[in-house]
Design a protein around this motif. Structure first.
Motif, PDB file in Angstrom:
ATOM      1  N   ARG A  27       0.784  -1.274   0.016  1.00  0.00           N
ATOM      2  CA  ARG A  27      -0.042  -0.186   0.128  1.00  0.00           C
ATOM      3  C   ARG A  27       0.868   1.437   0.004  1.00  0.00           C
ATOM      4  NH1 ARG A  27      -4.301  -1.577   4.797  1.00  0.00           N
ATOM      5  NH2 ARG A  27      -4.531  -3.980   4.007  1.00  0.00           N
ATOM      6  N   ASP A  28       0.186   2.458  -0.372  1.00  0.00           N
ATOM      7  CA  ASP A  28       0.920   3.591  -0.576  1.00  0.00           C
ATOM      8  C   ASP A  28      -0.162   4.790  -0.564  1.00  0.00           C
ATOM      9  OD1 ASP A  28       2.839   5.140  -0.316  1.00  0.00           O
ATOM     10  OD2 ASP A  28       3.979   4.830  -2.100  1.00  0.00           O
ATOM     11  N   VAL A  29       0.290   5.915   0.091  1.00  0.00           N
ATOM     12  CA  VAL A  29      -0.850   7.155  -0.089  1.00  0.00           C
ATOM     13  C   VAL A  29      -0.289   7.696  -1.454  1.00  0.00           C
ATOM     14  CG1 VAL A  29      -1.243   9.241   0.652  1.00  0.00           C
ATOM     15  CG2 VAL A  29      -0.846   7.330   2.361  1.00  0.00           C
ATOM     16  N   ALA A  71      -2.883   0.759 -10.078  1.00  0.00           N
ATOM     17  CA  ALA A  71      -3.119   0.710  -8.706  1.00  0.00           C
ATOM     18  C   ALA A  71      -4.640   0.287  -8.556  1.00  0.00           C
ATOM     19  CB  ALA A  71      -2.617   2.113  -8.074  1.00  0.00           C
ATOM     20  N   ILE A  72      -4.892   0.056  -7.414  1.00  0.00           N
ATOM     21  CA  ILE A  72      -6.257  -0.167  -6.763  1.00  0.00           C
ATOM     22  C   ILE A  72      -6.565   0.525  -5.543  1.00  0.00           C
ATOM     23  CG2 ILE A  72      -7.943  -1.978  -6.327  1.00  0.00           C
ATOM     24  CD1 ILE A  72      -6.404  -3.826  -7.773  1.00  0.00           C
ATOM     25  N   TYR A  73      -7.745   1.635  -5.795  1.00  0.00           N
ATOM     26  CA  TYR A  73      -8.122   2.129  -4.506  1.00  0.00           C
ATOM     27  C   TYR A  73      -8.753   1.268  -3.406  1.00  0.00           C
ATOM     28  CZ  TYR A  73     -11.250   4.926  -1.449  1.00  0.00           C
ATOM     29  OH  TYR A  73     -11.833   5.165  -0.304  1.00  0.00           O
ATOM     30  N   ILE A  74      -8.203   1.342  -2.129  1.00  0.00           N
ATOM     31  CA  ILE A  74      -8.796   0.645  -1.020  1.00  0.00           C
ATOM     32  C   ILE A  74      -9.266   1.693   0.252  1.00  0.00           C
ATOM     33  CG2 ILE A  74      -7.368  -1.422  -1.572  1.00  0.00           C
ATOM     34  CD1 ILE A  74      -5.348  -0.695   0.677  1.00  0.00           C
ATOM     35  N   SER A  75      -8.927   2.773   0.018  1.00  0.00           N
ATOM     36  CA  SER A  75      -9.301   3.558   1.217  1.00  0.00           C
ATOM     37  C   SER A  75      -9.003   5.044   1.148  1.00  0.00           C
ATOM     38  CB  SER A  75      -8.331   3.092   2.633  1.00  0.00           C
ATOM     39  OG  SER A  75      -8.723   3.861   3.731  1.00  0.00           O
ATOM     40  N   ALA A  76      -9.881   5.842   1.906  1.00  0.00           N
ATOM     41  CA  ALA A  76      -9.582   7.288   2.022  1.00  0.00           C
ATOM     42  C   ALA A  76      -8.222   7.487   2.893  1.00  0.00           C
ATOM     43  CB  ALA A  76     -10.421   8.063   3.008  1.00  0.00           C
ATOM     44  N   LYS A  77      -7.430   8.537   2.898  1.00  0.00           N
ATOM     45  CA  LYS A  77      -6.381   8.683   3.547  1.00  0.00           C
ATOM     46  C   LYS A  77      -6.280   8.278   4.882  1.00  0.00           C
ATOM     47  CE  LYS A  77      -2.248  11.568   4.311  1.00  0.00           C
ATOM     48  NZ  LYS A  77      -1.665  12.880   4.161  1.00  0.00           N
ATOM     49  N   GLY A  79      -7.984   6.028   6.305  1.00  0.00           N
ATOM     50  CA  GLY A  79      -7.874   4.651   6.738  1.00  0.00           C
ATOM     51  C   GLY A  79      -9.573   4.195   6.923  1.00  0.00           C
ATOM     52  N   SER A  80     -10.152   5.145   6.327  1.00  0.00           N
ATOM     53  CA  SER A  80     -11.751   4.608   6.616  1.00  0.00           C
ATOM     54  C   SER A  80     -12.136   3.831   5.288  1.00  0.00           C
ATOM     55  CB  SER A  80     -12.723   5.929   6.781  1.00  0.00           C
ATOM     56  OG  SER A  80     -12.537   6.747   5.703  1.00  0.00           O
ATOM     57  N   PHE A  81     -11.994   2.417   5.452  1.00  0.00           N
ATOM     58  CA  PHE A  81     -12.067   1.663   4.388  1.00  0.00           C
ATOM     59  C   PHE A  81     -13.589   1.542   3.667  1.00  0.00           C
ATOM     60  CE2 PHE A  81      -8.460   0.011   6.409  1.00  0.00           C
ATOM     61  CZ  PHE A  81      -7.730  -0.238   5.505  1.00  0.00           C
ATOM     62  N   GLY A  82     -13.963   2.731   2.844  1.00  0.00           N
ATOM     63  CA  GLY A  82     -14.997   2.926   2.397  1.00  0.00           C
ATOM     64  C   GLY A  82     -14.961   3.621   1.037  1.00  0.00           C
ATOM     65  N   THR A  83     -16.239   4.120   0.282  1.00  0.00           N
ATOM     66  CA  THR A  83     -16.256   4.766  -0.928  1.00  0.00           C
ATOM     67  C   THR A  83     -15.730   6.264  -0.506  1.00  0.00           C
ATOM     68  OG1 THR A  83     -18.151   3.461  -1.572  1.00  0.00           O
ATOM     69  CG2 THR A  83     -17.876   5.740  -2.630  1.00  0.00           C
ATOM     70  N   THR A  92      -6.094  14.749  -4.296  1.00  0.00           N
ATOM     71  CA  THR A  92      -6.889  14.205  -3.113  1.00  0.00           C
ATOM     72  C   THR A  92      -5.953  12.952  -2.844  1.00  0.00           C
ATOM     73  OG1 THR A  92      -8.975  14.753  -3.987  1.00  0.00           O
ATOM     74  CG2 THR A  92      -9.015  13.189  -2.188  1.00  0.00           C
ATOM     75  N   SER A  93      -5.586  12.771  -1.750  1.00  0.00           N
ATOM     76  CA  SER A  93      -4.847  11.790  -1.104  1.00  0.00           C
ATOM     77  C   SER A  93      -5.601  10.646  -0.742  1.00  0.00           C
ATOM     78  CB  SER A  93      -3.758  12.081   0.014  1.00  0.00           C
ATOM     79  OG  SER A  93      -3.050  13.011  -0.292  1.00  0.00           O
ATOM     80  N   VAL A  94      -5.226   9.204  -1.359  1.00  0.00           N
ATOM     81  CA  VAL A  94      -5.976   8.225  -1.034  1.00  0.00           C
ATOM     82  C   VAL A  94      -5.143   7.205  -0.790  1.00  0.00           C
ATOM     83  CG1 VAL A  94      -7.949   8.895  -2.205  1.00  0.00           C
ATOM     84  CG2 VAL A  94      -6.196   7.482  -3.344  1.00  0.00           C
ATOM     85  N   ILE A  95      -5.498   5.869  -0.214  1.00  0.00           N
ATOM     86  CA  ILE A  95      -4.689   4.717  -0.057  1.00  0.00           C
ATOM     87  C   ILE A  95      -4.959   3.724  -1.178  1.00  0.00           C
ATOM     88  CG2 ILE A  95      -3.974   2.876   1.201  1.00  0.00           C
ATOM     89  CD1 ILE A  95      -4.679   4.713   3.862  1.00  0.00           C
TER      90      ILE A  95
END
Length: 147
Positions: A27-29, A71-77, A79-83, A92-95
């Motif tokens: 994972r990465d931001v 890459a594959i989006y998995i979380s907001a920055k 860490g709230s694993f959702g849309t 926008t930073s995401v994980i």
């Protein structure tokens, strides 16, 4: 007939196996930037824009580098694993999953609307495999196409 239950995508809907999730090796931001407001459910496949190094949802018709699944989006920055809702033209930073060893289920992946043929799906799976993200079939596997 009314719906009995509606479930939202979860990390476990996408990731079947991840190497050392406790160290966040895979994972990465990352920074995403979309031309218009868009929602990223968990499993959104992203391509990297060559000129900026920023990511956006993969589209087969793109010509800026984002047509290559990276890459594959998995979380907001946070860490709230959702849309996540990505504002138009805003960094926008995401994980995201950006490297392997990781195995994801094909039916949990979300592609842009122009990725809609078997050849385009297979190309995206191969591109993800090139960075160590392996895509595997699951029972009842049907890729999701974003609206």
């Amino acid at each position: 007939m009314s719906a009995v239950a509606i479930d939202t995508p979860r990390l476990s809907s996408v990731v079947m196996h991840e190497y050392e999730p406790s160290t966040q090796y895979c994972r990465d931001v990352i920074t995403v930037n979309e031309g218009s407001a868009i929602s990223y459910p968990i499993g959104t496949v992203l391509g990297k824009v060559t000129a900026t190094g920023k990511y956006k949802r993969v589209e087969a018709t793109a010509v800026d580098g984002s047509e290559v699944a990276a890459a594959i989006y998995i979380s907001a920055k946070d860490g709230s694993f959702g849309t996540s809702t990505i504002a138009a033209s805003t960094d926008t930073s995401v994980i995201a999953l950006v490297r392997g060893n990781v195995i994801v289920g094909k039916d949990g992946l979300v592609f842009g609307a122009s990725v809609n043929t078997a050849n385009e799906f297979n190309t995206a799976y191969s591109q993800l495999a090139a960075v160590g993200i392996l895509c595997r079939d699951q029972i009842g596997s049907f890729p999701t196409i974003a609206a």
